[in-house]
Each structure stands twice: as C-alpha cells, then as structure tokens.
Motif scaffolding. Structure first.
Motif, mmCIF file in Angstrom:
data_model
loop_
_atom_site.group_PDB
_atom_site.id
_atom_site.type_symbol
_atom_site.label_atom_id
_atom_site.label_comp_id
_atom_site.label_asym_id
_atom_site.label_seq_id
_atom_site.Cartn_x
_atom_site.Cartn_y
_atom_site.Cartn_z
ATOM 1 N N ILE A 168 0.839 -1.206 0.000
ATOM 2 C CA ILE A 168 0.000 0.000 0.000
ATOM 3 C C ILE A 168 0.875 1.258 0.000
ATOM 4 O O ILE A 168 0.619 2.219 -0.744
ATOM 5 C CB ILE A 168 -0.956 -0.011 1.204
ATOM 6 N N ALA A 169 1.934 1.262 0.812
ATOM 7 C CA ALA A 169 2.855 2.400 0.829
ATOM 8 C C ALA A 169 3.519 2.579 -0.536
ATOM 9 O O ALA A 169 3.687 3.705 -1.024
ATOM 10 C CB ALA A 169 3.918 2.199 1.914
ATOM 11 N N SER A 170 3.884 1.447 -1.179
ATOM 12 C CA SER A 170 4.476 1.507 -2.513
ATOM 13 C C SER A 170 3.488 2.092 -3.516
ATOM 14 O O SER A 170 3.869 2.869 -4.399
ATOM 15 C CB SER A 170 4.910 0.108 -2.946
ATOM 16 N N GLY A 171 2.207 1.729 -3.396
ATOM 17 C CA GLY A 171 1.200 2.248 -4.310
ATOM 18 C C GLY A 171 1.006 3.750 -4.180
ATOM 19 O O GLY A 171 0.888 4.462 -5.183
ATOM 20 N N VAL A 172 0.987 4.242 -2.953
ATOM 21 C CA VAL A 172 0.841 5.683 -2.729
ATOM 22 C C VAL A 172 2.018 6.433 -3.336
ATOM 23 O O VAL A 172 1.856 7.469 -4.004
ATOM 24 C CB VAL A 172 0.718 5.978 -1.218
ATOM 25 N N ALA A 173 3.232 5.919 -3.119
ATOM 26 C CA ALA A 173 4.418 6.560 -3.686
ATOM 27 C C ALA A 173 4.389 6.504 -5.218
ATOM 28 O O ALA A 173 4.767 7.467 -5.898
ATOM 29 C CB ALA A 173 5.680 5.880 -3.155
ATOM 30 N N SER A 174 3.920 5.378 -5.785
ATOM 31 C CA SER A 174 3.836 5.243 -7.246
ATOM 32 C C SER A 174 2.854 6.241 -7.840
ATOM 33 O O SER A 174 3.057 6.741 -8.950
ATOM 34 C CB SER A 174 3.406 3.819 -7.619
ATOM 35 N N PHE A 175 1.785 6.521 -7.126
ATOM 36 C CA PHE A 175 0.784 7.486 -7.593
ATOM 37 C C PHE A 175 1.423 8.851 -7.836
ATOM 38 O O PHE A 175 1.280 9.455 -8.903
ATOM 39 C CB PHE A 175 -0.346 7.590 -6.568
ATOM 40 N N PHE A 176 2.154 9.352 -6.852
ATOM 41 C CA PHE A 176 2.764 10.680 -6.978
ATOM 42 C C PHE A 176 3.926 10.667 -7.972
ATOM 43 O O PHE A 176 4.149 11.651 -8.681
ATOM 44 C CB PHE A 176 3.222 11.176 -5.608
ATOM 45 N N LEU A 177 4.651 9.548 -8.043
ATOM 46 C CA LEU A 177 5.740 9.446 -9.010
ATOM 47 C C LEU A 177 5.200 9.482 -10.439
ATOM 48 O O LEU A 177 5.763 10.153 -11.312
ATOM 49 C CB LEU A 177 6.521 8.148 -8.781
ATOM 50 N N ALA A 178 4.081 8.786 -10.704
ATOM 51 C CA ALA A 178 3.478 8.778 -12.033
ATOM 52 C C ALA A 178 2.983 10.174 -12.421
ATOM 53 O O ALA A 178 3.164 10.624 -13.555
ATOM 54 C CB ALA A 178 2.330 7.772 -12.083
ATOM 55 N N LEU A 179 2.362 10.866 -11.475
ATOM 56 C CA LEU A 179 1.897 12.229 -11.763
ATOM 57 C C LEU A 179 3.072 13.135 -12.127
ATOM 58 O O LEU A 179 2.974 13.969 -13.045
ATOM 59 C CB LEU A 179 1.164 12.804 -10.553
ATOM 60 N N TYR A 180 4.183 12.952 -11.430
ATOM 61 C CA TYR A 180 5.360 13.790 -11.688
ATOM 62 C C TYR A 180 5.969 13.497 -13.062
ATOM 63 O O TYR A 180 6.274 14.416 -13.829
ATOM 64 C CB TYR A 180 6.390 13.566 -10.586
ATOM 65 N N LEU A 181 6.131 12.202 -13.389
ATOM 66 C CA LEU A 181 6.804 11.831 -14.639
ATOM 67 C C LEU A 181 5.918 12.025 -15.874
ATOM 68 O O LEU A 181 6.435 12.189 -16.981
ATOM 69 C CB LEU A 181 7.280 10.375 -14.566
ATOM 70 N N LEU A 182 4.608 11.997 -15.700
ATOM 71 C CA LEU A 182 3.693 12.159 -16.833
ATOM 72 C C LEU A 182 3.136 13.580 -16.932
ATOM 73 O O LEU A 182 2.290 13.845 -17.793
ATOM 74 C CB LEU A 182 2.524 11.174 -16.720
ATOM 75 N N GLU A 183 3.618 14.465 -16.107
ATOM 76 C CA GLU A 183 3.110 15.837 -16.109
ATOM 77 C C GLU A 183 3.355 16.501 -17.463
ATOM 78 O O GLU A 183 4.456 16.459 -18.025
ATOM 79 C CB GLU A 183 3.799 16.655 -15.010
ATOM 80 N N GLY A 184 2.298 17.092 -18.030
ATOM 81 C CA GLY A 184 2.417 17.811 -19.301
ATOM 82 C C GLY A 184 2.347 16.942 -20.535
ATOM 83 O O GLY A 184 2.492 17.456 -21.647
ATOM 84 N N THR A 185 2.123 15.625 -20.396
ATOM 85 C CA THR A 185 2.026 14.746 -21.562
ATOM 86 C C THR A 185 0.569 14.441 -21.878
ATOM 87 O O THR A 185 -0.302 14.526 -21.017
ATOM 88 C CB THR A 185 2.776 13.419 -21.323
ATOM 89 N N ARG A 186 0.321 14.068 -23.158
ATOM 90 C CA ARG A 186 -1.021 13.676 -23.590
ATOM 91 C C ARG A 186 -0.986 12.223 -24.041
ATOM 92 O O ARG A 186 0.018 11.752 -24.592
ATOM 93 C CB ARG A 186 -1.508 14.548 -24.751
#
Length: 271
Positions: A168-186
């Motif tokens: 669960i902790a890994s999932g929460v961290a993955s959520f914010f990491l994905a938002l950061y790395l995919l920011e500004g992409t379509r």
C-alpha cells in the motif's frame, strides 16, 4: 529383508515464484511499454501490445489451474492490471487515471495479502513461503505433529500484514511518481508512452528495491516465528547445507555430515 514397501508418489515440482512474477507482472508490463514505443506492428501496436499482455497471465493462469486445480491470484491480478494499462493508450485517458492505476494495483495486492487468508490460500505462500526456498513439508509436518497450526497461521498472517502495508505504501508513492513523470504529456503522444515506460522502471528502482527490503524483513520475521513455535532451526527451515541433526520418523538425519565410514566390519565382529 522385504523390499515391497510402497514408494510414495513423487510430488509434482511447484512453480518457481520468479516464473509466477515474470509471466504475470514483468513480461506484460514490458509488452505494454515497449511494443507501442517501438512501433513493431505499426498503427496497431497498442492493440497488439494489449493482446499479448493479456495473453501471458491468462495462459499462465490456465496452466496453473490445470496443474493445481486452484485459481492463481497473481494471474487474475496481472490480467486486470494489463487490461487497465493497455486501455489507457487505446482510450486516450488522462495521466491521472494511469497514476490511479499505479496506486490501485499495489493496494489491491496488499489487500489481497490479508483477504487471501479468508480464502484458505494465503498469498504470502506465493510471494515468500515457497517450497523452492523453504522446506515447507518439514515445517508443515512439525506444525501438525505438535498441534501448532493456529500459531503457524498467526505467523503467516503477521507476515501478510507487513506485506500489505509495504504494498500500500508503494502504491501511494507510485501514484505521486506517475503524476510527476507524466506531467504535461497527452495520451496520444510518444512522450506519454515513453513516460509510462519511465514510470515502470523508475518505480522498480526507487520503490521496488525498498519493497524487496521490507519483504525480506517479513521473511526474517516469518522464519524467527517458526523457530520459536516448533523449535526448528534456520537450517531446518531453509534449503541449503543444513548442519543440524533432526529426528524425523525415528531416523536421525544429518544433512551436512555423517559419521566416519569404516571399511572394515563392526568392532564386535573383528577377529
């Protein structure tokens, strides 16, 4: 001496836990990220990637069910995770949905650690308590002989709880990491596909390795609990060159050393 004693049926070897993870998690993830990125099937690459990613856990799950007559939880999870992953490219969903998937899949695995105890097939046995690593038959026999099944179930549940919190902790961290790395992409751009691939590998390095460390701690807790419960040692529980002497079914076994062999007859028979 009679040699008509019935020989026990050889047990079918259990699947290797790495094969379970490879076909249900790793290979589908690689198919979903690399095939569209490299365009091996032209414009149909996302569709073919999804089909291949779905086929691997599906075929593995069918093979597992045919062999053991039980559902492989990881195959079910891998199938739906691949379905979600591939759907983002086909439906052109926003990155927030991919990030949500990154949160939901580890969280589902974590919840599955606990829920699987209710099904009578604890997921901890797939991830950690594997016959490839542990002498599960010996431990199960010691638990049954000493009437410690309830205590053993509590040890497994405690290890499952650690695994649940870690995922669960890994999932929460993955959520914010994905938002950061995919920011500004379509979703309809190569940058989005490359971003998904980057999320996969960065998540593995930044989150997967700490997760392995936590699961290693869970493994240590599991072995220590079994040692205290039934009196077996690490060498008795883990495959390897065991040096402890065990009394099992009236026979003294020493898997590492044996008494010196004398070529001559016994002392009482010498002239």
């Amino acid at each position: 001496m009679s040699q008509t004693a019935a020989k026990p049926k050889p047990q079918q070897p259990d699947e290797h836990p790495l094969a379970n993870l490879l076909f249900n998690v790793a290979l589908p993830a690689i198919a979903l990220t690399q095939i569209p990125k490299r365009g091996w099937f032209g414009e149909a690459s996302p569709t073919w990637a999804l089909c291949l990613a779905l086929a691997m856990p599906l075929i593995y799950g069918i093979w597992h069910f045919n062999k053991k007559r039980e559902v492989n939880f990881l195959s079910v999870l891998g199938f739906f995770a691949s379905l979600l992953n591939g759907s983002f490219g086909l439906l052109e969903l926003d990155p927030i949905w991919f990030a949500t998937k990154e949160l939901s899949v580890p969280a589902l695995i974590g919840i599955g650690f606990l829920a699987s105890h209710k099904w009578g097939q604890p997921l901890i046995r797939t991830f950690l308590w594997s016959p490839q690593i542990f002498k599960t038959d010996l431990v199960d026999e010691a638990v049954a002989t000493q009437g410690k099944q309830a205590g053993f179930n509590r040890i497994l549940f405690r290890a499952s709880l650690i695994g649940c919190l870690a995922f669960i902790a890994s999932g929460v961290a993955s959520f914010f990491l994905a938002l950061y790395l995919l920011e500004g992409t379509r979703p309809d751009t190569p940058e989005y596909v490359e971003g998904i691939g980057k999320v996969t590998w960065v998540s593995f390095l930044a989150l997967g390795l700490p997760l392995v460390a936590v699961m290693g701690f869970s493994l240590w807790q599991l072995v220590k609990g079994i040692e205290a419960l039934v009196g077996l040692t690490w060498d008795d529980i883990v495959h390897g060159e065991a040096k402890s002497v065990r009394v099992e079914k009236g026979k003294v076994e020493d898997s590492a050393s044996s008494s010196p062999s004398a070529p001559g007859p016994a002392a009482g028979g010498e002239a």
